[in-house]
Design a protein around this motif. Structure first.
Motif, PDB file in Angstrom:
ATOM      1  N   PHE A 226     -50.073 -23.656  13.357  1.00  0.00           N
ATOM      2  CA  PHE A 226     -50.549 -22.694  12.443  1.00  0.00           C
ATOM      3  C   PHE A 226     -51.548 -21.814  13.210  1.00  0.00           C
ATOM      4  O   PHE A 226     -52.253 -22.196  14.217  1.00  0.00           O
ATOM      5  CB  PHE A 226     -51.283 -23.459  11.575  1.00  0.00           C
ATOM      6  CG  PHE A 226     -50.309 -24.105  10.203  1.00  0.00           C
ATOM      7  CD1 PHE A 226     -49.905 -23.129   9.296  1.00  0.00           C
ATOM      8  CD2 PHE A 226     -49.726 -25.497  10.451  1.00  0.00           C
ATOM      9  CE1 PHE A 226     -49.263 -23.755   8.338  1.00  0.00           C
ATOM     10  CE2 PHE A 226     -49.010 -25.897   9.501  1.00  0.00           C
ATOM     11  CZ  PHE A 226     -48.683 -24.951   8.267  1.00  0.00           C
ATOM     12  N   HIS A 227     -51.450 -20.594  13.101  1.00  0.00           N
ATOM     13  CA  HIS A 227     -52.236 -19.521  13.446  1.00  0.00           C
ATOM     14  C   HIS A 227     -53.535 -19.700  13.059  1.00  0.00           C
ATOM     15  O   HIS A 227     -53.865 -20.113  11.687  1.00  0.00           O
ATOM     16  CB  HIS A 227     -51.928 -18.178  13.112  1.00  0.00           C
ATOM     17  CG  HIS A 227     -52.547 -16.795  13.621  1.00  0.00           C
ATOM     18  ND1 HIS A 227     -53.730 -16.612  13.608  1.00  0.00           N
ATOM     19  CD2 HIS A 227     -52.061 -16.154  14.991  1.00  0.00           C
ATOM     20  CE1 HIS A 227     -54.170 -15.515  14.384  1.00  0.00           C
ATOM     21  NE2 HIS A 227     -53.265 -15.124  15.042  1.00  0.00           N
ATOM     22  N   PRO A 228     -54.936 -19.648  13.831  1.00  0.00           N
ATOM     23  CA  PRO A 228     -56.059 -19.961  13.433  1.00  0.00           C
ATOM     24  C   PRO A 228     -56.576 -19.230  12.188  1.00  0.00           C
ATOM     25  O   PRO A 228     -57.268 -19.663  11.506  1.00  0.00           O
ATOM     26  CB  PRO A 228     -57.171 -19.747  14.537  1.00  0.00           C
ATOM     27  CG  PRO A 228     -56.018 -19.943  15.877  1.00  0.00           C
ATOM     28  CD  PRO A 228     -54.760 -19.432  15.140  1.00  0.00           C
ATOM     29  N   SER A 229     -56.080 -18.149  11.948  1.00  0.00           N
ATOM     30  CA  SER A 229     -56.500 -17.140  11.057  1.00  0.00           C
ATOM     31  C   SER A 229     -56.039 -17.814   9.428  1.00  0.00           C
ATOM     32  O   SER A 229     -56.442 -17.311   8.729  1.00  0.00           O
ATOM     33  CB  SER A 229     -56.000 -15.792  11.196  1.00  0.00           C
ATOM     34  OG  SER A 229     -54.457 -15.605  10.964  1.00  0.00           O
ATOM     35  N   GLY A 230     -54.806 -18.502   9.668  1.00  0.00           N
ATOM     36  CA  GLY A 230     -54.147 -18.954   8.323  1.00  0.00           C
ATOM     37  C   GLY A 230     -53.180 -17.978   7.897  1.00  0.00           C
ATOM     38  O   GLY A 230     -52.588 -18.209   6.829  1.00  0.00           O
ATOM     39  N   LYS A 231     -52.945 -16.828   8.662  1.00  0.00           N
ATOM     40  CA  LYS A 231     -51.982 -16.078   8.041  1.00  0.00           C
ATOM     41  C   LYS A 231     -50.481 -16.174   8.798  1.00  0.00           C
ATOM     42  O   LYS A 231     -49.810 -15.940   8.063  1.00  0.00           O
ATOM     43  CB  LYS A 231     -52.361 -14.675   8.686  1.00  0.00           C
ATOM     44  CG  LYS A 231     -53.667 -14.022   8.129  1.00  0.00           C
ATOM     45  CD  LYS A 231     -53.720 -12.585   8.704  1.00  0.00           C
ATOM     46  CE  LYS A 231     -55.259 -11.986   8.236  1.00  0.00           C
ATOM     47  NZ  LYS A 231     -55.523 -10.887   8.941  1.00  0.00           N
TER      48      LYS A 231
ATOM     49  N   ASN B  43     -54.082 -18.265  -7.277  1.00  0.00           N
ATOM     50  CA  ASN B  43     -55.429 -18.612  -6.607  1.00  0.00           C
ATOM     51  C   ASN B  43     -56.541 -19.028  -7.053  1.00  0.00           C
ATOM     52  O   ASN B  43     -57.628 -18.875  -6.582  1.00  0.00           O
ATOM     53  CB  ASN B  43     -55.495 -17.338  -5.505  1.00  0.00           C
ATOM     54  CG  ASN B  43     -55.970 -18.013  -4.095  1.00  0.00           C
ATOM     55  OD1 ASN B  43     -55.762 -19.224  -3.710  1.00  0.00           O
ATOM     56  ND2 ASN B  43     -56.848 -17.432  -3.330  1.00  0.00           N
ATOM     57  N   THR B  44     -56.514 -19.423  -8.202  1.00  0.00           N
ATOM     58  CA  THR B  44     -57.758 -19.826  -9.166  1.00  0.00           C
ATOM     59  C   THR B  44     -57.884 -21.417  -8.519  1.00  0.00           C
ATOM     60  O   THR B  44     -58.882 -21.780  -8.700  1.00  0.00           O
ATOM     61  CB  THR B  44     -57.282 -20.010 -10.771  1.00  0.00           C
ATOM     62  OG1 THR B  44     -56.132 -20.513 -10.945  1.00  0.00           O
ATOM     63  CG2 THR B  44     -57.443 -18.372 -11.266  1.00  0.00           C
ATOM     64  N   ASP B  45     -56.858 -21.699  -8.275  1.00  0.00           N
ATOM     65  CA  ASP B  45     -56.793 -22.979  -7.497  1.00  0.00           C
ATOM     66  C   ASP B  45     -57.550 -23.134  -6.239  1.00  0.00           C
ATOM     67  O   ASP B  45     -56.848 -22.741  -5.266  1.00  0.00           O
ATOM     68  CB  ASP B  45     -55.547 -24.017  -7.492  1.00  0.00           C
ATOM     69  CG  ASP B  45     -55.685 -25.226  -6.796  1.00  0.00           C
ATOM     70  OD1 ASP B  45     -56.832 -25.779  -6.502  1.00  0.00           O
ATOM     71  OD2 ASP B  45     -54.672 -25.754  -6.547  1.00  0.00           O
ATOM     72  N   ARG B  46     -58.850 -23.136  -5.886  1.00  0.00           N
ATOM     73  CA  ARG B  46     -59.602 -23.210  -4.674  1.00  0.00           C
ATOM     74  C   ARG B  46     -59.816 -24.357  -3.931  1.00  0.00           C
ATOM     75  O   ARG B  46     -60.851 -24.262  -3.394  1.00  0.00           O
ATOM     76  CB  ARG B  46     -60.917 -22.191  -5.089  1.00  0.00           C
ATOM     77  CG  ARG B  46     -60.516 -20.952  -5.690  1.00  0.00           C
ATOM     78  CD  ARG B  46     -61.706 -19.947  -5.178  1.00  0.00           C
ATOM     79  NE  ARG B  46     -61.270 -18.429  -6.030  1.00  0.00           N
ATOM     80  CZ  ARG B  46     -60.767 -17.728  -5.599  1.00  0.00           C
ATOM     81  NH1 ARG B  46     -60.005 -17.823  -4.245  1.00  0.00           N
ATOM     82  NH2 ARG B  46     -60.570 -16.464  -6.112  1.00  0.00           N
ATOM     83  N   THR B  47     -59.085 -25.295  -4.403  1.00  0.00           N
ATOM     84  CA  THR B  47     -59.340 -26.561  -3.640  1.00  0.00           C
ATOM     85  C   THR B  47     -59.295 -26.671  -2.259  1.00  0.00           C
ATOM     86  O   THR B  47     -58.293 -25.774  -1.941  1.00  0.00           O
ATOM     87  CB  THR B  47     -58.162 -27.556  -4.123  1.00  0.00           C
ATOM     88  OG1 THR B  47     -58.057 -27.646  -5.402  1.00  0.00           O
ATOM     89  CG2 THR B  47     -58.530 -29.020  -3.925  1.00  0.00           C
ATOM     90  N   LYS B  48     -60.554 -27.180  -1.558  1.00  0.00           N
ATOM     91  CA  LYS B  48     -60.433 -27.154  -0.060  1.00  0.00           C
ATOM     92  C   LYS B  48     -60.192 -28.325   0.490  1.00  0.00           C
ATOM     93  O   LYS B  48     -60.631 -28.603   1.565  1.00  0.00           O
ATOM     94  CB  LYS B  48     -61.739 -26.648   0.360  1.00  0.00           C
ATOM     95  CG  LYS B  48     -62.040 -25.260  -0.048  1.00  0.00           C
ATOM     96  CD  LYS B  48     -61.263 -24.226   1.065  1.00  0.00           C
ATOM     97  CE  LYS B  48     -62.064 -22.835   0.947  1.00  0.00           C
ATOM     98  NZ  LYS B  48     -61.259 -21.983   0.109  1.00  0.00           N
TER      99      LYS B  48
ATOM    100  N   TYR C 211     -54.342 -22.175   3.164  1.00  0.00           N
ATOM    101  CA  TYR C 211     -54.070 -22.084   1.759  1.00  0.00           C
ATOM    102  C   TYR C 211     -53.679 -21.095   1.195  1.00  0.00           C
ATOM    103  O   TYR C 211     -52.745 -20.970   0.169  1.00  0.00           O
ATOM    104  CB  TYR C 211     -55.407 -23.079   1.188  1.00  0.00           C
ATOM    105  CG  TYR C 211     -55.162 -24.558   1.704  1.00  0.00           C
ATOM    106  CD1 TYR C 211     -54.640 -25.045   2.709  1.00  0.00           C
ATOM    107  CD2 TYR C 211     -56.081 -25.475   1.070  1.00  0.00           C
ATOM    108  CE1 TYR C 211     -54.450 -26.378   3.180  1.00  0.00           C
ATOM    109  CE2 TYR C 211     -56.218 -26.837   1.466  1.00  0.00           C
ATOM    110  CZ  TYR C 211     -55.286 -27.106   2.663  1.00  0.00           C
ATOM    111  OH  TYR C 211     -55.300 -28.613   2.925  1.00  0.00           O
ATOM    112  N   THR C 212     -54.663 -20.095   1.164  1.00  0.00           N
ATOM    113  CA  THR C 212     -54.515 -18.880   0.297  1.00  0.00           C
ATOM    114  C   THR C 212     -53.221 -18.232   0.535  1.00  0.00           C
ATOM    115  O   THR C 212     -52.342 -17.968  -0.387  1.00  0.00           O
ATOM    116  CB  THR C 212     -55.690 -17.711   0.721  1.00  0.00           C
ATOM    117  OG1 THR C 212     -56.901 -18.187   0.602  1.00  0.00           O
ATOM    118  CG2 THR C 212     -55.713 -16.722  -0.261  1.00  0.00           C
ATOM    119  N   ALA C 213     -52.635 -17.868   1.889  1.00  0.00           N
ATOM    120  CA  ALA C 213     -51.472 -17.545   2.003  1.00  0.00           C
ATOM    121  C   ALA C 213     -50.178 -18.339   1.469  1.00  0.00           C
ATOM    122  O   ALA C 213     -49.162 -17.884   1.051  1.00  0.00           O
ATOM    123  CB  ALA C 213     -51.135 -17.206   3.656  1.00  0.00           C
ATOM    124  N   ILE C 214     -50.211 -19.736   1.663  1.00  0.00           N
ATOM    125  CA  ILE C 214     -49.456 -20.506   1.156  1.00  0.00           C
ATOM    126  C   ILE C 214     -49.189 -20.469  -0.331  1.00  0.00           C
ATOM    127  O   ILE C 214     -48.205 -20.623  -0.927  1.00  0.00           O
ATOM    128  CB  ILE C 214     -49.566 -21.919   1.705  1.00  0.00           C
ATOM    129  CG1 ILE C 214     -49.488 -22.068   3.309  1.00  0.00           C
ATOM    130  CG2 ILE C 214     -48.795 -23.092   1.110  1.00  0.00           C
ATOM    131  CD1 ILE C 214     -49.808 -23.260   4.157  1.00  0.00           C
TER     132      ILE C 214
END
Length: 433
Positions: free
Chosen positions: A345-350, A299-304, A288-291
């Motif tokens: 998707f790469h497990p790191s999320g990158k 990135n204030t939206d930290r919805t998980k 999510y952070t990268a997207i």
């Protein structure tokens, strides 16, 4: 305890005598001759002439070579992914593949990793499923039961059951703890079944078909419990979010759709592809952070919450990243020279990995949308790609292989990284660090 044989000792003494004589050490020559009890007359044509110097310089040369090679290896290890075996958070596949698995007699359609053991299952147009050990590259067994191409397969989260679907209209379950017997068969679809997945919790399976429907079946009773209708053409793929609250599907009608599997209601329709959409995958929370960086969302939206973003791949040669809440396309990833067939998707999320009919695997950096790596993977179309990420201890984790795993909860210190690809060239390749 003598390290040299009699002949080796004799050769050594004679070469030493030759060296002493050649360098005018006459007293030492005479002393060694007497002490060793050797009758030796120097001869410039004898094989001992200059032998000691030759051996000595070759030993020094070998030592130097070994030292250089050691330094090279240390450097390679410090740079190579193997060095990061404990925490391979950023490993990416690179050529050559560690294993090439052969045995299928027609194109591969899907590969899936067992969530606990080093087992890989492969599906093929030859109507069989094959089970392999991906660590050793050894073939284990063939599962026969389908009568037409097997199009997809998936393990439940413990790896006890394997579900498969086929162009013969049937979905089947195989029990890995009971000699891989086909224990259940699910009728219901009216045309080729193109994809199948266990829903999180493993109580239900979800399948998509050329009959334009998506169906949910109860595993225990084999009864069909819901049909999701809305696509106007062949549904190529339907996958659940990792919490099971959403299903994403894609179709020959060029759309990606989001569904609520509990009610069967369609939540949104994502339009933008210009040809059949072949594959769809939910982004793990780790991505999510990268997207958000890619989308320019603060990135204030930290919805998980699960299921916020999906990626789709199509015959228009592109990959698109979507925001499922707004229905907006975040980015179009263009670079493949042919149909995009698989995503993980790469497990790191990158990163996002993709495979295509251009015979390559591509790696896309999610924060920038750039293609950062291209691997020439097969000699023909790369129909399937799976990331096998598992705890190194073999303990069970709630992970799926198809890019919808809950990687964000896994411990990066305890994972084994491996990628498998399958091709129309009838081979499976295993890519390891």
């Amino acid at each position: 305890m003598a390290l040299l044989s009699d002949r080796q000792r004799d050769d050594l003494h004679k070469s030493m005598l030759d060296y002493l004589f050649a360098n005018n050490h006459t007293e030492a020559f005479a002393a060694l001759k007497q002490s060793a009890g050797i009758d030796y007359t120097p001869d410039p044509n004898a094989r001992y002439t200059g032998l000691l110097e030759k051996k000595w310089t070759s030993v020094i040369r070998l030592q130097k070579k070994a030292k250089n090679r050691n330094a090279q290896l240390q450097e390679e290890l410090s740079l190579s992914p193997a060095k990061r075996a404990a925490a391979q958070t950023d490993w990416l596949p690179r050529a050559p593949a560690a294993h090439v698995l052969t045995g299928h007699r027609a194109p591969l359609t899907r590969v899936a990793f067992h969530p606990q053991y080093s087992i890989l299952a492969s599906a093929s147009e030859d109507a069989t499923v094959k089970i392999w050990d991906w660590e050793t590259g050894e073939f284990e067994r063939t599962l026969k039961g389908h009568t037409k191409p097997v199009n997809d397969l998936d393990f439940d989260h413990k790896g006890h059951l394997l579900v498969t679907c086929s162009s013969d209209l049937f979905v089947k379950i195989w029990d890995s703890q009971n000699e891989w017997k086909n224990t259940k068969t699910f009728p219901g679809h009216e045309h080729a079944v193109s994809s199948v997945r266990f829903m999180p919790g493993d109580q239900l399976i979800i399948s998509a078909s050329r009959d334009r429907t998506i169906r949910l079946f109860d595993v225990a009773s084999t009864h069909q419990i819901r049909t999701l209708s809305g696509h106007s053409e062949w549904v190529r793929c339907a996958v659940p979010s990792s919490d099971g609250k959403f299903v994403a599907s894609c179709s020959k009608d060029q759309t990606v759709r989001l569904w609520d599997p509990l009610t069967g209601e369609m939540k949104s329709e994502l339009r933008g592809h210009e040809n059949d959409v072949l594959v769809v995958a939910f982004a793990p929370i780790a991505a999510y952070t990268a997207i958000r960086e890619l989308a320019g969302i603060p990135n204030t939206d930290r919805t998980k919450r699960h299921g916020l973003f999906v990626a789709s791949g199509a015959r228009d040669k592109t990959i698109k990243i979507w925001d499922t809440q707004t229905g907006q396309m975040i980015r179009n990833l263009a670079g493949h020279d042919n149909w995009v067939r698989a995503l993980a998707f790469h497990p790191s999320g990158k990163y996002l990995l993709s495979s295509s009919d251009d015979k390559t695997i591509r790696v896309w950096e999610l924060s920038t949308g750039r293609c950062v790596k291209t691997v020439e993977a097969h000699s023909h179309f790369v129909a399937t790609l799976a990331w096998g990420r598992q705890p190194a201890g073999g303990s069970s984790g709630d992970k799926k292989v198809n890019g919808t795993d809950s990687a964000e909860t896994s411990d990066p210190e305890k994972v084994v990284n491996v990628v498998a690809t399958g091709s129309v060239d009838q081979t499976i390749k295993i890519w390891l660090p």
